[in-house]
Design an enzyme around this catalytic site. Structure first.
Site: not given
Length: 364
Positions: A142, A184
């Site tokens: 991330d 994601m």
């Protein structure tokens, strides 16, 4: 012989093996150091019998281009919240951190290198406060740790997401469809943002910029003429409409109380239909495809830099710190600084302005 233990915690990530290999390769140059790996993060130390393995040149040969981690990882439990089954059949947790530290001492471990994301580094800081000699290595696809410019695994995830956009464009154009691709990104939209730019998506919806569904529809309307056209929307799993929240459900897994995000793409598709989009809408959720597979060259290089630096920090006794990339240097930063703030997309950031400059809509 001195011993350093390596553990990989949290979700898996392209580049973990490259870090492990780099630690072993660098330690081998010191002659008086041995590297051992704890199987499935610190669970390998806490389990009976103990699950650790010697990491030598033979063990790490050729692993730098392999995905996953040869010593396993886990998102459950940990030294401060070890799952314990109560007499009534319910589950609770126990703090086994002191026991684990004593066991590490018994095993002759002089230092620990913990490779993991925000949650893992919070554990690292808590263990350091208890006196454990520990170094953190940041890991998250991330890219949401503010203490480092980049985390390894992120570029691979972006590449996978971009390739998905490329592939969806051909089928979307063939059928005059709208495709919603879910990437994601629980709190940070970096993967979705970069892939939307690289792939040339029409819209990008991220957690940091709540969207107005009417404005997203307006963008799609520009892509269709007499029913002909197509559109690609990249949406982060944590994206939300204005006045709404991200879709999440509480995990029922023992030892893993985290919320699980899912459904952002399906929700968006339903909202677009209600808003009046007439085109056929399909959704694709990349999920764990973004975590798996071969790391790209950038991530292999960064992971190798992190592994070498982590071991050198052990030699220098710089414990209670995390390795970080601050261009152009790889440095150590105090763990409290490393976990103190997330690296989120600033809605006014240059990358967002770049996206808008090429016509990508954010629904704001």
């Amino acid at each position: 012989m001195k011993r350093v233990l390596v553990a990989t915690g949290g979700g898996d990530c392209p580049g973990l093996n490259a870090v492990i290999r780099a630690v072993v390769k660098r330690a081998a140059q010191e002659k008086d150091w041995e590297v051992v790996g704890s199987i499935q993060s610190f669970d390998g130390i806490l389990k009976e019998p103990t699950e650790i393995k010697i990491l030598d040149d033979a063990a790490v040969k050729g692993i730098h281009y392999q995905g996953g981690t040869i010593i396993g990882t886990t998102t459950k439990g940990g030294p401060f919240a070890w799952p314990v089954k109560n007499k009534d059949g319910s589950w609770g947790s126990a703090d086994r951190s002191d026991e684990m530290i004593r066991k590490l001492q018994y095993l002759g471990i002089d230092a620990v290198i913990s490779i993991g994301g925000d949650g893992s580094q919070k554990i690292s800081q808590a263990l350091y406060e208890k006196g454990l000699n520990i170094i953190g290595v940041p890991k998250t696809i991330d890219n949401d740790l503010s203490a480092t410019d980049f985390t390894f695994g992120y570029q691979t995830a972006v590449q996978i997401c971009t390739e998905a956009v490329d592939k969806l464009k051909t089928t979307a154009a063939s059928h005059n469809r709208v495709f919603v691709l879910e990437a994601m990104g629980r709190d940070a939209g970096w993967i979705a943002l970069s892939a939307a730019i690289a792939g040339g998506a029409e819209a990008c919806l991220i957690p940091e910029i709540p969207y107005d569904i009417k404005k997203v529809k307006q963008k799609l309307d520009t892509r269709f003429l007499k029913g002909k056209g197509f559109g690609i929307i990249v949406v982060a799993e944590g994206a939300m409409p204005k006045g709404g929240t991200a879709l999440a459900e509480e995990s029922t897994e023992v030892g893993n109380p985290n919320l699980k995000l899912s459904g952002a793409a399906d929700r968006l598709a339903a909202e677009l239909k209600v808003a009046g989009v007439e085109a056929d809408i399909r959704t694709t959720v990349l999920g764990h495809l973004q975590r798996g597979g071969i790391p790209v060259a950038y991530d292999r290089v960064l992971a190798t830099q992190f592994g070498v630096k982590a071991f050198e920090m052990v030699l220098e006794g710089k414990f209670g710190q995390m390795v970080a990339y601050r261009h152009p240097q790889v440095v150590g930063v105090p763990l409290p600084e490393a976990i103190g703030q997330q690296n989120l997309v600033d809605p006014k950031a240059n990358l967002v302005q770049t996206a808008k400059g090429v016509g990508i809509a954010f629904g704001d």
